[in-house]
Scaffold this motif. Structure first.
Motif, short mmCIF file in Angstrom:
data_model
loop_
_atom_site.label_atom_id
_atom_site.label_comp_id
_atom_site.label_asym_id
_atom_site.label_seq_id
_atom_site.Cartn_x
_atom_site.Cartn_y
_atom_site.Cartn_z
N PHE B 138 0.80 -1.22 0.00
CA PHE B 138 0.00 0.00 0.00
C PHE B 138 0.82 1.26 0.00
CE2 PHE B 138 -4.16 -1.41 -0.10
CZ PHE B 138 -4.29 -2.56 0.64
N LEU B 142 1.81 0.74 -4.64
CA LEU B 142 0.39 1.06 -4.72
C LEU B 142 -0.07 1.07 -6.16
CD1 LEU B 142 -2.11 1.80 -3.21
CD2 LEU B 142 -1.46 4.19 -3.40
N LEU B 143 0.72 1.67 -7.06
CA LEU B 143 0.31 1.72 -8.46
C LEU B 143 0.19 0.34 -9.09
CD1 LEU B 143 -0.46 3.46 -10.85
CD2 LEU B 143 1.95 3.59 -11.46
N PHE B 145 -0.46 -2.36 -7.63
CA PHE B 145 -1.59 -3.00 -6.96
C PHE B 145 -2.90 -2.59 -7.61
CE2 PHE B 145 -3.60 -5.07 -3.59
CZ PHE B 145 -4.56 -4.26 -3.02
N GLU B 146 -3.08 -1.28 -7.86
CA GLU B 146 -4.31 -0.83 -8.48
C GLU B 146 -4.41 -1.30 -9.92
OE1 GLU B 146 -6.57 0.51 -6.75
OE2 GLU B 146 -5.39 0.80 -4.95
N THR B 148 -3.14 -4.00 -11.09
CA THR B 148 -3.47 -5.44 -11.07
C THR B 148 -4.96 -5.65 -10.89
OG1 THR B 148 -1.31 -5.90 -10.10
CG2 THR B 148 -2.97 -7.60 -9.92
N SER B 149 -5.58 -4.82 -10.07
CA SER B 149 -7.03 -4.98 -9.92
C SER B 149 -7.74 -4.69 -11.23
CB SER B 149 -7.54 -4.05 -8.81
OG SER B 149 -7.59 -2.73 -9.26
N LEU B 150 -7.22 -3.72 -11.99
CA LEU B 150 -7.80 -3.41 -13.30
C LEU B 150 -7.58 -4.58 -14.26
CD1 LEU B 150 -9.23 -0.89 -14.16
CD2 LEU B 150 -7.16 -0.15 -15.28
#
Lengths: 100, 190
Positions: B138, B142-143, B145-146, B148-150
């Protein structure tokens, strides 16, 4: 403990086995599984070096590789199902529609 | 030979054996099951390397989700065994020869040029605990991580779109075309 060259040697052997699987097998699903084997060998190298340098970055990379590999397998297998619907076979030797 | 080296060699034998078995097996389901064993053995090796979180993530994501997806698709398509007529017989010996050459080069680099390898340094007691991994996810990562969710969202949408059946769309087109022809005929009469 174990020197790092042992882990690197194991990863290289796994990678070569993965490449042989992708090249030599005609079943498209076994080709995908050999691709996963190659991902695994790269993950092993990441984690070995994360331990070697006492840094957490290698394990974070493996985390992201795991997530992206899962996404790629989902899309790849959906593609296989779609191809099977039209050709009724997943033999890669028969997927030669674009051959000149 | 210390206990750690013996343990590593035992795990390496399982890993390489299951990988070769996966490549050689004619039955796809056996290949998938051998690969599950392979992933579990690699997860145990991750434990030895001081990565407990990644080891359990490997078992639950790779061996638990991805391979089950493979087994579902294998059983859905019913492609346990392909008919064995191989067109390119000459490929197999050449590929194996090149694989052996590559392994020889790698062995030369690792053994001869590897120098005097020291054993891996022992990590601290709290080396890769989940708290540190979560904090790193986090803050530093963080980038990714986000993103990857996309990526996972796009993969779900892609998988659904790729396997959707086209029948209703073509029925819709037929009915649309029929109604177009009707209105055209009516306009011509009028």
């Amino acid at each position: 403990m174990v020197p790092i060259t042992y882990y690197l040697g194991l990863a290289i052997i796994l990678f070569i086995l993965g490449i042989l699987g992708v090249i030599l097998r005609r079943n498209a699903i076994v080709t995908f599984m050999s691709l996963e084997l190659m991902f695994n060998s790269a993950n092993l190298v990441f984690i070995a070096f994360s331990r070697y340098y006492q840094s957490l970055d290698g394990q974070m990379f493996v985390f992201f590789v795991l997530a992206v590999a899962a996404a790629e397998v989902a899309v790849g297998l959906a593609l296989m199902v779609a191809i099977f619907r039209s050709k009724h076979s997943i033999d890669v030797d028969q997927m030669s529609n674009l051959k000149g | 030979m210390s206990g750690a080296t013996l343990f590593f060699i035992a795990m390496a034998v399982v890993i390489i054996g299951t990988a070769v078995g996966m490549l050689v097996s004619r039955n796809t389901i056996y290949s998938a099951l051998l690969l599950i064993l392979n992933f579990s053995a690699v997860a145990v090796l991750y434990l030895q390397l001081g990565a407990p979180f990644i080891a359990l993530a490997q078992i639950s994501v790779y061996a638990g989700a991805i391979m089950i997806l493979f087994l579902f698709v294998i059983m859905l398509l019913g492609v346990e065994q392909l008919s064995s007529k191989e067109n390119l017989h000459w490929q197999r010996p050449i590929a194996i020869l090149f694989g052996i050459i590559l392994m020889g080069v790698a062995a030369y680099l690792l053994i001869v040029k590897g120098g005097n390898p020291q054993p891996l340094p022992a990590p601290g007691a709290n080396f890769a605990n989940p708290t540190d991994i979560g904090t790193s996810l986090f803050t530093h990562y963080l980038l990714p991580f986000e993103v990857t969710s996309l990526i996972l969202l796009v993969a779900v949408i892609g998988a659904i779109v790729l396997t959707k059946t086209e029948k209703r769309k073509s029925e819709l087109d037929h009915s649309q075309a029929a109604s177009n022809v009707e209105t055209f005929d009516r306009e011509k009469e009028a």
